[in-house]
Design an enzyme around this catalytic site. Sequence first.
Site, PDB file in Angstrom:
ATOM      1  N   GLY A   1       0.596   9.862  21.313  1.00  0.00           N
ATOM      2  CA  GLY A   1       0.141  10.117  22.680  1.00  0.00           C
ATOM      3  C   GLY A   1       1.062   9.470  23.686  1.00  0.00           C
TER       4      GLY A   1
ATOM      5  N   HIS B   1      -4.470   7.403  38.257  1.00  0.00           N
ATOM      6  CA  HIS B   1      -4.570   6.467  37.136  1.00  0.00           C
ATOM      7  C   HIS B   1      -4.541   5.024  37.646  1.00  0.00           C
ATOM      8  CE1 HIS B   1      -3.497  10.047  34.768  1.00  0.00           C
ATOM      9  NE2 HIS B   1      -4.043   9.414  33.751  1.00  0.00           N
TER      10      HIS B   1
ATOM     11  N   GLY C   1       1.653  12.346  31.927  1.00  0.00           N
ATOM     12  CA  GLY C   1       1.983  13.335  30.905  1.00  0.00           C
ATOM     13  C   GLY C   1       0.970  14.456  30.871  1.00  0.00           C
TER      14      GLY C   1
ATOM     15  N   LYS D   1      -0.061   2.012  35.205  1.00  0.00           N
ATOM     16  CA  LYS D   1       0.554   3.145  34.513  1.00  0.00           C
ATOM     17  C   LYS D   1       1.981   3.322  35.008  1.00  0.00           C
ATOM     18  CE  LYS D   1      -0.153   7.976  33.192  1.00  0.00           C
ATOM     19  NZ  LYS D   1       0.108   7.683  31.764  1.00  0.00           N
TER      20      LYS D   1
END
Length: 270
Positions: free
Chosen positions: A100, A156, A166, A160
């Site tokens: 991920g 976010h 993404g 981050k």
Amino acid sequence: MNPSVSIAVYGASGRMGQAILRLAVRDPRTSVVAAIVKADSGLRSQPLHGTLGAEAGDLEYSTSIDAAAAPAVLIDFSSAQAFDEALAIALARKIAFVSGTTGLAPPQRAAMENAAATIPVLWSANFSIGVAVLTRLARDAARVLRDWDCEIAEAHHRDKKDAPSGTALALGRAIAEARGDDFDRVAQLERARQDARRDNATIGFAVTRGGDIVGEHTVMFAGDGERIELVHRATDREVFARGAVEAAIWLARRPAGMYALADVLEPRSP
């Protein structure tokens, strides 16, 4: 009952690594055989039960996979800078690879595609079931609303590193593909300090960073006099960890190839 799937977690000290470990050590379908951290991590050589509780046993955080360990899957949630090593470990061990990690460069994506000839590989920008459904809905809307303007907004937490996320980029790619467009040509990643008027074919992106926001994504299709907004909000990081563990269990029993989260979720579909 099938034997448990042995997993190794790369990036074990990070937020997602810890969330995955918390689930995996309590799931009877999985057993954790390695938790890999950076050489300078404060968790190095510390027992997992110190951060995860008694269920984690005596296994220690380490910088590599012990030779005696035999993981069936390596789950990678690290960084673009560490990704190459994670993929190399999976290839050397000939084990399934679930990742991920976002912010990957084109050569890294190509490396994953090449690795899929040898091992099963599953990469996703977001392991939430809800985001998988959001992507499907956005793709369907893009096919019907070809002449509508499309904007993607994401938010976010303050720490981050990559932007847009993404997941936002993956949504944009899915929409561009549904419309038959080249994503790299239509993606509008920055509007500041330039003429902000839009070309109908472009896909715009907006980014927010702040507080402890786990993840929010909005896909807006705007026409004349009306608009449609598709929204997903994650309030608990566990939703991503749960999806990653499910993907690992599923992938461990698959042949070499490149897979997507939609493949894991397909049995859920009517």
